[in-house]
Design a protein around this motif. Structure first.
Motif, short mmCIF file in Angstrom:
data_model
loop_
_atom_site.label_atom_id
_atom_site.label_comp_id
_atom_site.label_asym_id
_atom_site.label_seq_id
_atom_site.Cartn_x
_atom_site.Cartn_y
_atom_site.Cartn_z
N PHE A 130 0.39 -0.49 0.35
CA PHE A 130 0.23 -0.07 0.12
C PHE A 130 0.78 1.25 0.27
N LEU A 131 1.54 2.21 -1.14
CA LEU A 131 1.56 3.00 -1.70
C LEU A 131 1.29 4.55 -0.98
N GLU A 132 -0.12 4.46 -0.78
CA GLU A 132 -0.47 5.92 -0.46
C GLU A 132 -2.12 4.80 0.08
N ALA A 133 -2.60 6.00 1.16
CA ALA A 133 -3.98 5.70 1.23
C ALA A 133 -4.75 7.48 1.54
N THR A 134 -5.67 7.56 0.42
CA THR A 134 -5.70 8.89 0.93
C THR A 134 -7.76 8.64 0.15
N MET A 135 -7.89 10.12 0.88
CA MET A 135 -9.43 10.88 0.65
C MET A 135 -10.42 9.52 1.39
N ILE A 136 -10.61 9.05 2.88
CA ILE A 136 -11.02 7.99 2.96
C ILE A 136 -12.10 9.14 3.42
N ASP A 137 -13.34 8.66 3.45
CA ASP A 137 -14.19 8.79 4.07
C ASP A 137 -14.60 9.92 5.42
N ARG A 138 -14.96 10.65 5.43
CA ARG A 138 -14.84 11.42 6.92
C ARG A 138 -15.21 10.38 7.78
N LYS A 139 -16.40 9.87 7.27
CA LYS A 139 -17.33 9.01 8.47
C LYS A 139 -16.73 8.01 9.00
N ASP A 158 -8.64 17.27 3.78
CA ASP A 158 -10.00 18.46 4.12
C ASP A 158 -11.09 18.04 4.64
N ARG A 159 -12.24 19.41 5.05
CA ARG A 159 -13.15 19.07 5.68
C ARG A 159 -14.33 18.25 5.15
N ASN A 160 -13.50 16.77 3.99
CA ASN A 160 -14.61 15.57 3.30
C ASN A 160 -13.69 14.54 3.85
N TYR A 161 -12.10 14.45 3.22
CA TYR A 161 -11.17 13.61 4.34
C TYR A 161 -10.13 13.36 4.45
N PHE A 162 -9.34 12.08 4.77
CA PHE A 162 -9.01 11.74 5.72
C PHE A 162 -7.54 11.08 4.50
N HIS A 163 -6.63 11.38 4.90
CA HIS A 163 -5.70 10.59 4.67
C HIS A 163 -4.77 9.25 5.83
N ASP A 213 -24.05 24.37 -0.69
CA ASP A 213 -25.14 24.59 -0.13
C ASP A 213 -24.73 25.81 1.14
N THR A 214 -25.62 26.64 1.60
CA THR A 214 -25.42 27.33 2.91
C THR A 214 -25.70 26.57 3.74
N VAL A 215 -26.51 25.62 4.08
CA VAL A 215 -26.47 24.64 4.82
C VAL A 215 -25.87 23.45 4.58
N GLY A 216 -25.61 22.51 5.44
CA GLY A 216 -25.11 21.92 5.46
C GLY A 216 -23.92 20.99 4.70
N LYS A 217 -23.60 19.74 4.37
CA LYS A 217 -22.57 20.22 3.78
C LYS A 217 -22.33 19.78 2.15
N ALA A 218 -21.62 19.93 1.31
CA ALA A 218 -21.62 20.96 0.09
C ALA A 218 -22.18 19.23 -0.44
N GLU A 219 -22.74 19.44 -1.38
CA GLU A 219 -22.81 18.15 -2.13
C GLU A 219 -22.32 18.26 -3.49
N PHE A 220 -22.12 16.15 -3.83
CA PHE A 220 -21.61 15.64 -4.40
C PHE A 220 -21.73 15.91 -6.63
N ILE A 221 -20.93 16.85 -7.10
CA ILE A 221 -21.90 16.78 -7.67
C ILE A 221 -20.47 15.99 -9.08
N GLY A 222 -19.36 15.61 -9.35
CA GLY A 222 -19.41 15.10 -9.83
C GLY A 222 -17.71 14.45 -9.99
#
Length: 2043
Positions: A625-634, A707-712, A1051-1060
């Motif tokens: 495993f060379l890298e593990a990024t973008m881990i969901d914040r949940k 960042d606010r959505n992902y961990f590594h 979004d003004t409230v809640g977390k940003a919504e994924f577009i693509g």
């Protein structure tokens, strides 16, 4: 110091004399040789070139040598190119060779080059022997390298400093690739010559150039590359695999397989024929899966006519749908009490129908077979249509016209093409041997209780296997409590072969008292395990293991992923593997001992040996495993570990660890196969190896915030590793072959994507790229054939392995040939066609590569927290399988792969499936344990291994548990985020507030948020400083990690919504490279953004990764450290960042520190003006419950824009007052980069509030770019566009419709007058009048007239048929009505379609012949012959169709479009475009089919953009209105009143709305507020109703312009349901220049059926058109000529009124011009003809699926013009009443059925029964002719059948109530068929049926003159005999045969009947009535029957006299005599005792 040296010696065989120069390129660095002057044949260069290189030479790299003819003045001309792969050099270090060059078409030329190459690696050794494959070490190793060496430092600057070989660079511009876009995928090939060939390869091995580079000449002409040459770097190019250390990620995330989709299956059962059985009452049962529907019952007939339509709706996943079986059965005499007996059935799976062209079978005959008696043969035929519609499919139904063609059944069987008509019965043997690795299926609590009582440990699963095939199920016995059950049973299916069911489903199930559940499911596709070619093989499989996947293995009572075990969706875990085999045996149904039933049988079979499936071997799997990024914040707050499993190995939580004893056997050396490498491993290594414990999970580690959505995970220099040992049968060969084909397919796909990109972005030379692709394909295929042929005798090879190998090799071989051949045919104009052909190759390759027999199970990577499985990735084991031969290695083996983990099962559907759970950079290697010494080779270099705790000696063999990287490189990443377009609408306003987040390694940054837009232009540069990457610099240069860009909606409230999300690869600059063209600055490219599996927009961006240089001091230290073998840590020096190209400061002070995209990268802009035509707004919906009242339109493009005038009151007038406005804007010169234009509608409320109503983004402005008309060329707007000066004119009529788009361009007029004479008879069209036209001469084009032009006496004229026979009188004009015209037109439509088919067949044939001619191989020719046969049939059919038809009576025709009128005329958007306004969130369905719900209105207007300044000519034209800009001559948009007349002809294929499968349709028409309901005229129980109505509605445009025509279903109770509706935008039609207000008919007449409908006469229309178009004319001249704009037309000048008087008129002339208006220069276009259009009916509840079609047309008349005449009468024709009188005179040779009671004589009591089909209730019987001894019967009996008949459709119309409960009568249309049957009357039992004949009254054989001439042939050869029609003949008499079928299904003659048929109309019948039977009036005389014909119980004496006395009188007399004698004797004996007594006693 490593270096590569090339010694260019000579170039020979040059042509001509001249100066030559050579260019030698390696790693993108070119050197030029000196100019060899004045050389002829040979150029002696004798020059050395040397490249110091920083990284080891890779075997894939290329050396390119180009030879030019040198010229001082002009650019150099390329002679040829030589290109070679340096694999051999990399291995051996030295190579000398002479080889030929290839020119730029990739063909070899004579010129040859002689070179010598040397390569010196760092350590002085060469050829690190790959796997010791050839152990003979070459002996010239010592004296090979005498190169000078150089110091490391000088090498660093070498790239930028001038070098001796580059002196010429000033004078010769060198071109390197600009940008890495499309062409980045065009690297010169990576075809490696096989390493096996090295021993053979001498100096003459040709090197292969597999792809042409960009055309050098074109680039030279261009000088330098245009800075905007942009390519859409779609996914392929982004992830193009530049080097060999990384593999491509897959961008589509969401699993698509398990999702339910809507399907609709419609089946029409038309009729059945030849049903076996006597006098049956058949019903057809249609069954799909578990749904059954029945037709009505038809009484006593073997050929029932149903014409019933059934629809089944499903909402299931696709493969569940396609596995469902469609079953058609015919059941005999079914009623409420009994289920009836099955006559026969037909089975086919839905997938077979779906794979047909158009997803349907139309009018095909299904042959029935009896499942209980397979010896019986065909049981009859059902004619039906079957169509399967998925969402968004549109089915093209052939036009439902009168189906008169008597079908030949054999030629139209319901079978896919290529399946023989006669299918045989076959047995399918599925042998189930054993399974292993089953999971627990019970809780262990119960087990522990049991253990306490019984004291034994049980396996917690009771498995059995269930197999489903062709609608039948079979199951094995249950093996109680066994994880490794052994069944050894076979399940036998009996089914017709080839079966029409594609897949067999094999399922292991767990038997349970409550309910059985599936453990795992495996599907076997029969197409993959058989081959139907001439060298094919029957389905065969195994014995082989099938791996089953499903839910995770821990047992829970409610398994949320149970669907996965049923085979729905992608399995997330290994469940078990099953050993099975399949064999097929074709049955000989004639043999006596055959079992005739098709029931499933189960038998036991003998056991199978261990080795049958291959030799067990030990495999080794390594992962790092060379890298593990973008881990969901949940998940991010808990420690995480990763687990890798293969099968049950490595699975520590829930794997059942009970390896069977067989697996652990140690392998000895002597068991090795010969082709494996002989390991030289020491003994202790092997021992130590045996105790090697697998490590399958990484240590737990806590993630760090990115960042606010992902961990590594902080895997910086320490990279954890896992390794697993496992035992499997060694079946690698299967995977190897599959890998080779996959690689060829991948390469092909990449190439094809490139070609499509080149075409799409309109770059030069797509054909070259395609040739390269084909060259590569043919090389790859031939290479496969050599490699796959190696080890044919491996253990465990099954029959399927051998056969598949043979067929794959055949296929690949032929593919290589075809590719070569197509390559020669690729020309500029054929690129697109050939591209389609090559795409078929791709599908075929993918199909072949899919290996049906599994071997090693797939590898699963799980992310775990708390011992819970969170997210997974599944990696096919073949992708990471290692092989010594490069081509066979899996595509991800030894590579670093970006793996995205996803949620298991249903959790992964929808939004959850789009978010990445984690992104891993993962390195995997799987191979035999004994080959494992290479397993670390592909890792980025510069690591040291950390082993597990030290145990024992021989440590070198233990794999590492962790890698530590010493070298790291520091980079700066610059992400130039320019803009995005067409993004997904994520907010309820229908817009989004997008921002982009860029991830690279463990860093992430965000662009700013732009609010309310779908097309954000961020124009922002994101700089990532100090990005640390591990590994060697050179490797990183070729192979950077990927960049992930995610776009979100803030979004003004809640977390940003994924577009693509999208992926990109950066351009890398190492510190020793120069920052400058061609690679830098990088170019903007489009990247496709995906959301799940659907596209969600495109991102325009560029990425560069710049290495930060080190300072000198630390480098020197590092060098010293290298000598001491320490790991150097190099620090960034002070000067580090200063060496990077400078960044411009933030220009924009308002936005704070945002860096813009730098100048070299952003596109070059120019000034454009955009003019906007504001017309109006339509159909605006309410916003937040309030109505829109004062809307305004805002147009914005690239930050500039314009606002429309405000509409003051939307209700009163929704049009704008100011029509045209404009604005100026700076746009990129490159059209592909144009930003989208946004249209927004806002509602202005009180107090200055604005509310967004809806918006629309015009993503491409290209169609609105105005180009000045070309004044020079004399264009005509003809369909024939003057190709080579020829123009084909078609005389008359409505024939070839040019596509209006042709004529919508601007044209100028030619010099000469051209005269077109047009004939008035459209029925005979001569297409072959070709006249040479010269635009400058005064050419007159004469077109032949047909015979009867201007002949006054048309009615008396007879038309000649081909044979010279005279046709009947022409149809009387008075007889004709609108329907005659309609049916004639439909015939024409069909003929056209036939002609098109024939033309297509001919074209294909021509192409086949060309190909055959080029490949003078016999194979192709034979193929084309076969194909030709098929096509000839098609052509013949067409021709025959044309010849069979008698010359039609001359009927004026209209045009029947089998689609909407809009599609024919470009939506009538010739100047007024409609833009849909969207609001609300976009639907997340796979396709955005649900977008219709988001439409809140429409904006009507148009755009026009042009570069400034514009030339003056345009503005100077006469009448130019400057306020209107480019929109001249546009009508005004004030409200206008219009009379709308809607004609509805009929509807077809309506979706049933009632339970009985029918509907009671009626029409509703809405326009604005007015609505017309035609409810009282509903048509009862009809799915194909004929309405024949017209409706008049008055409307005011623009308020009411959307016409809705709906079909509703009438219900007695409750509300009526909508079946479907169609919407027509009348406004666009009204204003269109195609003049769609009232269609122009082909002929002008003032009375009769073809009366002129328009209030304006043709002359007025023509005058108006000429005036509007500012053209000269019309000038009517004498002699029937008219001149319009230099064109002269001729035509007739007389017209006849109702009274037959002739008048002079110019209308015909004017109409001729109108019908040819498209030929008028400049303004001409095709005017809409008189027509009927066919529109699909849609229903909002079932989006995207047609609910039927409606045929209709609309006329519109402005109210300010004179009023139009009355509407045309199109009421349905009333059927005509007829009476058919059938006199049965006699019968003869009727078979004798009864035996006499007394005499045993054969006789029959004959009577004849008759009825008209469909009127069985009214059947009529003659009296009985008793006791016919010869089969002769005399009747003189008359049947009278009154009926109603539709002449045009040739159908009888019957109205009757369906049942006693029916509310009203239903109308049926049935072909007119008379059935006569002969019966034997019985008094006490049922009558016996003897025979029957059915006569189709339209075409039946003429009766024979005498009984002798009457034979079976009259029926058998019906096709060949002349037929007659009772409707023409009126009276027919003759003999006809009665037939029945015997037991063997043969026809036999059972009698003959002499009958007379007499047809009279109802009026005639009233005048001369006749009686039934022999009654008055007009009685028939009594038949002269023999005296024997009587009934015995009515006249017993007579019958005694005839039957007994007549035959037995002597016998009776004798008997009487005997009786008297006996009587006397009796009396004598009676009286003698008394007498004697008396005598004795003497009384």
């Amino acid at each position: 110091m490593m270096s590569l040296m090339v010694h260019l010696k000579t170039v020979a065989h040059l042509r001509g004399k001249g100066d030559r120069i050579a260019k030698v390129t390696f790693r993108g660095l070119p050197f030029f040789s000196r100019v060899a002057e004045n050389c002829e044949e040979v150029a002696n260069f004798n020059e050395m070139f040397r490249w110091p290189i920083a990284s080891r030479l890779d075997g894939n790299e290329m050396l390119e040598i180009q030879i030019y003819n040198y010229s001082k003045v002009f650019s150099n001309r390329l002679v040829g190119t030589f290109c070679m792969v340096l694999q051999k050099v990399a291995e051996e270090g030295h190579l000398e060779l002479t080889d030929t060059l290839i020119d730029d078409n990739n063909t070899s030329i004579k010129t040859s080059v002689m070179i010598e190459i040397k390569y010196q690696p760092m350590d002085g050794t060469v050829g690190v022997w790959s796997d010791g494959e050839f152990l003979d070490v070459p002996d010239d190793r010592d004296g090979m390298f005498a190169f000078e060496t150089d110091s490391l430092l000088s090498g660093q600057s070498h790239g930028s400093g001038p070098s001796p070989g580059r002196s010429l660079q000033g004078s010769i511009p060198t071109f390197r690739k600009a940008g890495k876009g499309v062409f980045s995928a065009m690297k010169l090939g990576k075809i490696k010559s096989s390493r096996d060939d090295h021993r053979k390869a001498g100096a003459d091995e040709p090197a292969i150039l597999d792809m042409e580079d960009l055309d050098k000449k074109a680039m030279r002409l261009a000088g330098t590359l245009d800075p905007d040459t942009i390519s859409l770097a779609s996914v392929t190019a982004v992830t193009t695999n530049v080097s060999n250390k990384r593999s491509k990620p897959d961008i589509k995330m969401e699993p698509s397989s398990g999702r339910p989709v809507d399907y609709q299956i419609s089946i029409t059962v038309i009729e059945a024929r030849q049903l076996i059985g006597l006098n049956m009452d058949p019903v057809v049962c249609v069954e799909i899966g578990d749904d059954k529907k029945y037709t009505s019952m038809k009484e006593s007939t073997n050929c029932p006519y149903y014409n019933e339509y059934f629809v089944f709706d499903f909402h299931v996943p696709p493969h569940v749908m396609f596995d469902k079986i469609i079953k058609l059965s015919v059941i005999h005499s079914k009623n409420l009490l009994r289920s009836g007996t099955l006559v026969g059935n037909f089975k086919m799976d839905v997938g077979t129908v779906y794979s047909q062209p158009e997803h349907q079978f139309y009018h095909k005959w299904a042959s029935l077979s009896d499942p209980d008696d397979i010896t019986a043969g065909c049981k009859g035929y059902i004619k039906c249509d079957i169509a399967v519609v998925g969402k968004g499919d549109n089915i093209k139904t052939p036009h439902k016209a009168n189906e008169t063609d008597e079908d030949d059944i054999e030629g139209n069987l319901l079978l896919p093409e290529g399946i023989p008509a006669e299918r045989q019965w076959a047995r399918f043997y599925v042998k189930i041997y054993r399974a292993e690795g089953l999971p627990k299926m019970n809780t262990s609590i119960m087990a522990n209780v049991k253990k306490a009582f019984i004291g034994e440990n049980r396996d917690l699963v009771d498995p059995y296997v269930q197999v489903q095939f062709a609608g039948q199920k079979g199951k094995t016995s249950v093996q109680k409590s066994s994880y490794e059950p052994i069944w050894n049973e076979q399940i036998i299916f009996t089914e017709l072969f080839p079966p029409l069911c594609k897949r067999m489903k094999v399922q292991i199930r767990d038997s349970d008292k409550v309910n059985d559940v599936a453990i795992g499911t495996h599907f076997i596709d029969l197409r993959k395990i058989s081959n139907d070619g001439d060298k094919g093989f029957l389905p065969t499989f195994g014995p082989a293991w099938a791996n089953m996947y499903g839910s995770t293995r821990q047992y829970t009572l409610m398994d949320e992923h149970q669907d996965l075990n049923e085979g729905l969706g992608e399995g997330v875990s290994f469940r078990a593997r099953l050993l099975l085999s399949i064999a097929v045996e074709i049955l000989d149904t004639t043999s006596p001992e055959i079992i005739s039933s098709t029931e499933v049988q189960v038998e036991t079979v003998s056991n199978i040996s261990e080795s049958a499936t291959g030799k067990m071997d030990e495999f080794f799997l390594f992962g790092s495993f060379l890298e593990a990024t973008m881990i969901d914040r949940k998940i991010g707050d808990k420690p995480i570990s990763f687990e890798i499993t293969i099968g049950n190995y490595g699975n520590q939580i829930d794997g059942v660890s009970k390896p069977s004893s067989g697996k652990k056997k140690k392998k000895d050396g002597d068991e090795e196969e010969e082709n494996e490498l002989i390991q030289n491993s020491s003994e202790d290594e092997a021992d130590e190896d045996a105790d090697l414990v697998s490590v399958s999970t990484t240590p737990l580690m806590k993630p760090v915030i990115t960042d606010r959505n992902y961990f590594h995970l902080p895997y910086f220099e320490k990279k954890p590793c896992v390794y697993i040992k496992s035992w499997w049968q060694d079946q690698r060969r299967r995977l190897y072959n599959s890998n080779m084909m996959d690689k060829i397919a991948d390469k092909l796909e990449e190439g094809l994507n490139d070609v499509q990109e080149i075409i799409k972005t309109e770059k030069a030379f797509p054909e070259r790229r395609l040739r390269g692709v084909l060259e590569e394909l043919s090389v790859g295929c031939s290479r496969f054939v050599t490699l796959a042929n190696k080890d044919v005798n491996q253990a465990g090879r099954t029959k399927l392995d051998r056969e598949r190998l043979k067929s794959c090799m055949r296929e690949m071989d032929s593919m290589a040939q075809q590719a070569k051949q197509i390559r020669t045919q690729v020309k500029k104009n054929t690129v697109r066609d050939k591209l389609k052909l090559v795409q078929n190759f791709l599908q075929k390759l993918r199909f072949l590569a899919d290996e049906p027999q599994h071997s090693i199970p797939d590898v699963f990577v799980w992310m775990m927290t708390n011992n819970k499985r969170i997210a997974y990735a599944r990696i096919p084991s073949k992708d990471i399988l290692y092989s010594i031969v490069d081509e066979e290695t899996g595509k991800d083996c030894c590579k670093v792969k970006a793996v995205f983990l996803k949620l298991p099962g249903k959790k992964g559907f929808g939004p959850a499936g789009w978010t990445v759970q984690a992104k891993l950079e993962l390195y995997l290697w799987l191979g035999l344990n004994k080959q494992r010494k290479d397993f670390l080779n592909g890792l980025p270099n510069g690591f040291e291994e950390i082993k597990a705790v030290k145990t024992g000696p021989g440590l070198h063999a233990v794999p590492p548990v962790c890698l530590i990287y010493g070298t790291k490189q520091v980079f700066q990443l610059r992400a130039h985020m320019y803009q995005a377009r067409s993004l997904f609408a994520a907010d309820s306003s229908g817009l989004s507030d997008p921002f982009a987040r860029v991830f690279f390694s463990t860093h992430s940054q965000v662009t700013e948020v732009l609010s309310e837009t779908l097309c954000p232009t961020w124009d922002q540069l994101l700089v990532f400083d100090d990005v640390e990457l591990f590994g060697e610099a050179s490797e990183l240069r070729d192979d950077p990690p990927i960049i992930v860009v995610e776009i979100y909606d803030q979004d003004t409230v809640g977390k940003a919504e994924f577009i693509g999300r999208t992926f990109a690869k950066p351009n890398i600059k190492m510190c020793d490279e120069h920052y400058g063209p061609p690679r830098f600055p990088p170019q903007l490219e489009y990247y496709q953004v995906y959301r799940g599996n659907c596209t969600a927009g495109e991102l325009l961006a560029a990425f560069e990764l710049l290495q930060i240089p080190f300072d000198e001091e630390s480098i020197r230290r590092a060098l010293i450290a290298v000598h001491n073998f320490a790991v150097p840590q190099i620090k960034i020096g002070q000067g580090g960042k200063a060496d990077l190209p400078p960044l411009e400061g933030p220009t924009d002070s308002e936005h704070g520190p945002i860096l813009p995209v730098p100048l070299g990268i952003r596109p070059v802009l120019s000034r454009y003006r955009i003019e906007v035509l504001f017309w109006g707004l339509r159909d605006l919906k309410r916003i937040n419950l309030a109505q829109v009242d004062r809307p305004r339109v805002d147009i914005e493009c690239a930050g500039k824009g314009v606002q429309s005038a405000l509409i003051q009151n939307y209700k009163k007038n929704p049009n704008f007052s100011t029509l045209v406005k404009w604005f100026e804007v700076d746009l990129p010169e490159n059209e592909l980069l144009h930003p989208p234009l946004n249209i927004r509608v806002v509602d202005c409320r009180a107090f200055g509030r604005y509310i967004l109503v809806g918006s629309h983004a015009v993503s491409s402005l290209r169609r609105f770019i105005y180009s000045t008309p070309d004044k020079t060329s004399n264009n005509w707007a003809t369909a024939a566009k003057l190709m080579n000066g020829y123009m084909v004119l078609t005389n008359g009529g409505s024939q070839p419709r040019s596509s209006p788009s042709l004529s919508s361009r601007t044209f100028s007029r030619p010099a000469g007058d051209v005269m077109v004479s047009v004939d008035s008879d459209p029925s005979i069209r001569k297409m072959d009048t070709v006249v040479k036209l010269d635009a400058t001469s005064d050419a007159v084009v004469k077109v032949d007239m047909t015979d009867d032009d201007g002949d006054k006496d048309k009615k008396k004229k007879k038309k000649k048929k081909k044979g010279g026979a005279e046709e009947e009188e022409e149809t009387d004009e008075r007889m004709l009505d609108w329907w005659s015209k309609y049916f004639a037109s439909i015939e024409t439509l069909k003929e056209m379609l036939r002609a098109q088919e024939a033309a297509q067949a001919e074209a294909e044939e021509r192409e086949d012949l060309e190909i055959a001619a080029e490949a003078a191989g016999s194979k192709t020719k034979e193929k084309s012959k076969e194909k030709k046969g098929f096509k000839d049939k098609k052509k013949a059919q067409a021709v025959e169709g044309a010849e069979k038809k008698p010359v039609k009576a001359k009927v004026d025709e209209l045009v029947v479009y089998n689609k909407e009128l809009e599609s024919e005329y470009g939506n009538f958007e010739d100047w007024l475009h409609t833009f849909n306004l969207y609001r609300g969130k976009a639907g997340d369905d796979d396709d955005h089919a649900l977008d219709d719900d988001r439409i809140v209105g429409r904006f009507k207007g148009s755009l026009c953009m042009y570069k400034l300044p514009l030339s003056e000519e345009i503005t100077r034209e006469a009448g130019f209105d400057p306020t209107m800009g480019m929109f001249q001559n546009i009508p005004h948009n004030d409200p206008i009143n219009v009379l709308v007349r809607v004609y509805v002809v009929r509807a077809t294929d309506l979706h049933p709305a009632d339970i009985n499968g029918k509907a009671d349709p009626y029409i509703v028409i809405k326009l604005g507020k007015s609505e017309v309901k035609d409810k009282e005229n509903y048509i009862s129980k009809q799915l194909n109703p004929v309405f024949g109505k017209s409706f008049d509605i008055e409307a005011t445009f623009p308020m009411e312009s959307m016409l809705t025509v709906s079909v509703y279903d009438w219900d007695l109770v409750g509300t009526d349901d909508l079946i479907g509706e169609t919407k027509i935008d009348l406004e666009n039609r009204f204003y269109s220049k195609y003049r769609a207000t009232c269609g122009i008919s082909s002929n002008y007449s003032v009375h009769g059926y073809n009366v002129w409908r328009d209030p304006m006469k043709p002359t007025q229309i023509l005058a108006k058109l000429c005036k509007d178009g500012k053209i000269d004319g019309p000038h009517y001249g004498p002699g029937g000529k008219v001149k319009v704009a230099s064109r002269i037309f001729t035509g007739p000048t007389e017209i006849e009124d109702e009274n037959g008087l002739k008048k002079q008129t110019e209308e015909h002339l004017a109409l001729t011009v109108l019908n040819h208006w498209e030929e008028i220069p400049r303004v001409g276009c095709k005017l809409v003809p008189e027509h009927v259009e066919t529109r699909p009916l849609l229903n909002a509840d079932k989006p995207g699926i047609e609910q039927g079609r409606i045929e209709m047309w609309v006329d519109m008349f402005p109210m300010d013009m004179p009023a139009p005449g009355p509407a045309i009468e199109i009421a349905p024709r009333k059927p005509k009443r007829y009476e058919l009188r059938v006199i049965i005179w006699n019968t003869d040779e009727v078979i004798l059925e009864d035996d006499d009671y007394f005499t045993g004589e054969k006789s029959s009591d004959i009577f004849v029964r008759g009825w008209l089909k469909g009127q069985q209730e009214d059947k009529q019987d003659t009296d009985v002719h008793y006791h016919s001894l010869t089969g002769e019967g005399n009747f003189n009996w008359r049947f009278v059948f009154p009926f109603e008949y539709l002449m045009a459709e040739e159908k009888i119309v019957i109205s009757k109530k369906e049942s006693m409960f029916s509310w009203d009568e239903t109308e049926y249309k049935i072909p007119p068929r008379l059935t006569l049957q002969v019966w034997d009357a019985d008094h006490f039992s049922a009558d016996d049926f003897l025979g029957a004949i059915e006569l189709d009254l339209n075409r039946f054989p003429r009766g024979a003159k005498t009984a002798k001439q009457c034979s079976l042939n009259m029926i058998r050869n019906e096709q060949d005999l002349p037929t007659i029609s009772i409707f023409k003949q009126k009276r027919v008499k003759g003999w006809w045969p009665f037939v029945a079928r015997d037991e063997n299904d043969e026809m036999e003659l059972t009698g003959k009947v002499e009958a007379e048929l007499h047809l009279v109309t109802a009026e005639e019948a009233e005048k001369s009535p006749v009686g039934l039977g022999r009654n008055e009036p007009d009685p028939l005389e009594k038949p002269n029957r023999p005296d024997t014909s009587l009934m015995w119980f009515l006249s017993p004496l007579k019958s005694i006299r005839y039957f007994i006395w007549h035959n037995y009188r002597w016998l009776i007399l004798k008997l009487l005599g005997l009786a008297l004698l006996l009587l006397m004797l009796g009396l004598f004996l009676y009286s003698i005792p008394g007498y004697l007594v008396k005598k004795i006693l003497g009384a």
